[in-house]
Design an enzyme around this catalytic site. Structure first.
Site, PDB file in Angstrom:
ATOM      1  CB  CYS A   1      -0.989   0.080   1.209  1.00  0.00           C
ATOM      2  SG  CYS A   1      -2.193   1.291   0.922  1.00  0.00           S
TER       3      CYS A   1
ATOM      4  CB  CYS B   1      -4.308   3.192  -3.618  1.00  0.00           C
ATOM      5  SG  CYS B   1      -3.589   3.699  -2.050  1.00  0.00           S
TER       6      CYS B   1
HETATM    7  C1  LIG Z   1      -0.827   0.402   7.008  1.00  0.00           C
HETATM    8  C2  LIG Z   1      -1.508  -0.440   5.764  1.00  0.00           C
HETATM    9  C3  LIG Z   1      -2.358   0.173   4.958  1.00  0.00           C
HETATM   10  C4  LIG Z   1      -3.032  -0.732   3.829  1.00  0.00           C
HETATM   11  N1  LIG Z   1      -4.002  -0.015   3.133  1.00  0.00           N
HETATM   12  C5  LIG Z   1      -4.547  -0.932   2.103  1.00  0.00           C
HETATM   13  C6  LIG Z   1      -5.675  -0.256   1.466  1.00  0.00           C
HETATM   14  O1  LIG Z   1      -6.224   0.553   2.024  1.00  0.00           O
HETATM   15  N2  LIG Z   1      -6.149  -1.209   0.499  1.00  0.00           N
HETATM   16  C7  LIG Z   1      -5.502  -2.148  -0.160  1.00  0.00           C
HETATM   17  O2  LIG Z   1      -6.174  -2.783  -0.815  1.00  0.00           O
HETATM   18  N3  LIG Z   1      -4.276  -2.628   0.649  1.00  0.00           N
HETATM   19  C8  LIG Z   1      -3.976  -2.121   1.872  1.00  0.00           C
HETATM   20  N4  LIG Z   1      -2.591  -2.561   2.403  1.00  0.00           N
HETATM   21  C9  LIG Z   1      -2.092  -3.886   1.635  1.00  0.00           C
HETATM   22  C10 LIG Z   1      -2.579  -5.038   2.217  1.00  0.00           C
HETATM   23  O3  LIG Z   1      -2.852  -5.283   3.409  1.00  0.00           O
HETATM   24  C11 LIG Z   1      -1.883  -6.011   1.504  1.00  0.00           C
HETATM   25  O4  LIG Z   1      -1.382  -6.001   0.159  1.00  0.00           O
HETATM   26  C12 LIG Z   1      -2.300  -7.421   1.490  1.00  0.00           C
HETATM   27  O5  LIG Z   1      -2.511  -7.879   2.879  1.00  0.00           O
HETATM   28  C13 LIG Z   1      -1.410  -8.398   0.910  1.00  0.00           C
HETATM   29  O6  LIG Z   1      -1.748  -9.706   1.171  1.00  0.00           O
HETATM   30  P1  LIG Z   1      -0.609 -11.057   1.309  1.00  0.00           P
HETATM   31  O7  LIG Z   1      -1.693 -12.214   1.256  1.00  0.00           O
HETATM   32  O8  LIG Z   1       0.071 -10.958  -0.299  1.00  0.00           O
HETATM   33  O9  LIG Z   1       0.189 -10.875   2.330  1.00  0.00           O
HETATM   34  P2  LIG Z   1      -0.185 -10.606   3.888  1.00  0.00           P
HETATM   35  O10 LIG Z   1      -1.849 -10.345   3.937  1.00  0.00           O
HETATM   36  O11 LIG Z   1       0.720  -9.974   4.628  1.00  0.00           O
HETATM   37  O12 LIG Z   1      -0.267 -12.325   4.458  1.00  0.00           O
HETATM   38  C14 LIG Z   1       0.855 -12.896   4.294  1.00  0.00           C
HETATM   39  C15 LIG Z   1       0.586 -14.055   5.227  1.00  0.00           C
HETATM   40  O13 LIG Z   1       1.701 -15.083   4.844  1.00  0.00           O
HETATM   41  C16 LIG Z   1       2.204 -15.590   5.992  1.00  0.00           C
HETATM   42  N5  LIG Z   1       3.537 -16.246   6.164  1.00  0.00           N
HETATM   43  C17 LIG Z   1       4.792 -15.406   6.273  1.00  0.00           C
HETATM   44  N6  LIG Z   1       5.708 -16.174   6.155  1.00  0.00           N
HETATM   45  C18 LIG Z   1       5.241 -17.525   5.711  1.00  0.00           C
HETATM   46  C19 LIG Z   1       6.086 -18.677   5.792  1.00  0.00           C
HETATM   47  N7  LIG Z   1       7.354 -18.730   5.684  1.00  0.00           N
HETATM   48  N8  LIG Z   1       5.167 -19.783   5.659  1.00  0.00           N
HETATM   49  C20 LIG Z   1       3.900 -19.674   5.758  1.00  0.00           C
HETATM   50  N9  LIG Z   1       3.207 -18.498   5.846  1.00  0.00           N
HETATM   51  C21 LIG Z   1       3.978 -17.491   5.778  1.00  0.00           C
HETATM   52  C22 LIG Z   1       1.861 -14.265   7.305  1.00  0.00           C
HETATM   53  O14 LIG Z   1       1.804 -14.947   8.634  1.00  0.00           O
HETATM   54  C23 LIG Z   1       0.747 -13.962   6.577  1.00  0.00           C
HETATM   55  O15 LIG Z   1      -0.295 -14.543   7.197  1.00  0.00           O
HETATM   56  C24 LIG Z   1      -2.464  -1.788   3.428  1.00  0.00           C
HETATM   57  C25 LIG Z   1      -1.272  -2.553   4.382  1.00  0.00           C
HETATM   58  C26 LIG Z   1      -0.986  -1.755   5.296  1.00  0.00           C
HETATM   59  C27 LIG Z   1       0.448  -2.235   6.265  1.00  0.00           C
END
Ligand SMILES: Cc1cc2nc3c(=O)[nH]c(=O)nc-3n(C[C@H](O)[C@H](O)[C@H](O)COP(=O)(O)OP(=O)(O)OC[C@H]3O[C@@H](n4cnc5c(N)ncnc54)[C@H](O)[C@@H]3O)c2cc1C
Length: 408
Positions: free
Chosen positions: A162, A339
């Protein structure tokens, strides 16, 4: 007898849950396993509002057991090693899981220690960050206590999740100071490691104007390289000249440097930069056809958001199931991301764009303007869409504004 196809998903974040739930719904005969060490799942987009004092942080957290889809096996530990030539994932404890198809979605890694002084001072001495559940309360604490001085908001040179979040908290803080009568006594500074305020030009132009109208001191190519918490000094490096500049702060909100998780970087799945190397349209790995990736850990050259996952999930699911049937992956992702750029309490500009940074907007009005309706959408509707839609692998009540997306 043939076994049901085994699908292993690494990570139960927004991306992993979305795909696992979709597969369970459209192909329940498949055996889906999620490898995930965390006990909680976080709705991270809410952290902007938590840092701005709108919601308590507990609203962003759910027990992992409650969000893992029914019928999915949950292996409660971290994945450590990949052997894609043998279709094997090995967990930290040494469990070996074979698969017919693999989905890699462990998110992005936050490198707090890349900035000397940050990890030690986070949450104290004026240092705060919305970028973790543990530190997000400190943002609101610092802001509430601020009456005068220097408020600095940073953006690193690395890719981050983000990319609008550092701006959003800066605008909320500025508005808060204005509403509470302290704005004249506080200099609000935005220090951006890269050369633009936002990647998509349509929204960047407006953001620059809004920041100027709100008297925010914006500087580009200023990369935070160290904090000196005892003297409340931030050290920035000018990325053009290499010169260091020191600025005093009363509070500083840090968007820390981020990068691919170490275990991905060291694996055969990584590209040169360390991300899971997938085709940007099919989301299929470029060397291992039964491996797919989406979300923050993937090499997809778009902004890393949960909104992007909303568009990636159906494409990945359709292509993965096609490959398991021995067919070519035909669904295409065109880079849709979004966003919700909060610019104050009650104001928001909803950016939506694709790989070419061209707007692909949902609503029949110009989304390049701040609107109250869009703020209400983020505050009240988006959390429901996240919990009831995204993590459950359901499509939105309206289509993604992108041509040609197949639905799974
Ligand atoms: C402050 C903030 C504001 C945001 N605002 C927005 C917004 O307004 N709109 C929007 O669309 N997005 C927003 N985002 C971004 C959004 O939250 C992320 O892009 C999204 O969560 C990514 O999803 P993901 O599944 O790729 O990663 P994550 O949701 O981070 O999940 C990754 C998962 O993998 C697990 N993991 C890590 N390592 C391992 C391993 N070795 N083995 C197994 N599992 C593992 C973790 O524990 C976690 O559960 C924001 C993020 C933040 C921090």
């Amino acid at each position: 007898m043939q076994h049901s196809p085994r699908i292993v998903v690494i990570g139960a974040g927004a991306a992993g849950l979305n795909v696992a739930a979709r597969i369970r719904r459209v192909a329940p005969q498949h055996a889906v396993t999620i490898i995930e060490p965390a006990e909680h799942h976080f709705y991270q987009p809410l952290w902007t509002f938590v840092g701005g004092g709108v919601f308590p942080r507990e609203r962003s957290r759910r027990d992992m057991a409650d969000v893992i889809p029914d019928g999915v096996r949950w292996v409660r530990e971290a994945a450590g090693e990949f052997k894609p030539d043998e279709n094997l994932v090995i967990t930290h404890s040494g469990e070996r899981l074979g698969y017919d198809a693999l989905v890699v979605a462990p998110g992005i890694q936050i490198n707090w220690r890349a900035i000397p002084g940050l990890k030690e001072s986070l949450g104290t001495q004026g240092v705060c960050s919305n970028y973790s559940y543990d530190s997000v309360n400190s943002t609101w604490e610092q802001l509430e206590a601020l009456r005068s001085g220097e408020a600095i908001f940073t953006f690193p040179t690395t890719p981050i999740k983000c990319a609008g979040a550092p701006l959003k908290i800066m605008f909320l803080a500025e508005d808060y100071l204005r509403r509470t009568g302290s704005r004249a006594a506080v200099n609000v500074r935005y220090r951006c490691g890269v050369g633009t305020i936002f990647r998509a030009p349509k929204y960047a132009q407006e953001l620059v104007k809004i920041a100027a109208a709100r008297a925010v001191d914006v500087r580009y190519k200023q990369d935070l390289v160290a904090l000196r918490p005892d003297s409340r000094e931030a050290v920035f490096r000018d990325t053009d000249s290499g010169n260091e500049l020191v600025e005093k702060y009363t509070m500083i909100h840090v968007a820390p440097p981020m990068g691919p998780p170490d275990f991905i970087k060291q694996s055969p799945l990584a590209d040169g930069a360390g991300w899971v190397e997938v085709d940007k349209h099919s989301l299929q790995h470029v060397r291992f056809p039964n491996v797919f990736s989406l979300g923050d850990a993937s090499s997809l050259p778009t902004s890393k958001t949960a909104a992007a996952i909303r568009a990636q999930g159906p494409v990945l699911t359709a292509n993965l199931l096609a490959v398991l049937r021995g067919q070519a992956p035909r669904a295409r992702y065109l880079g849709y991301t979004s966003c919700p750029l909060v610019t104050g309490y009650g104001r928001l500009m909803l950016a939506e764009f694709d790989y070419d940074l061209q707007p692909c907007e949902t609503f029949p009005f110009d989304q390049g303007k701040e609107r109250r309706s869009m703020y209400l959408l983020k505050k009240y509707l988006m959390p429901t869409l996240y919990w009831q839609g995204l993590v459950r692998g359901r499509n939105w009540p309206w289509p993604i504004p992108e041509f040609g997306l197949p639905r799974a």
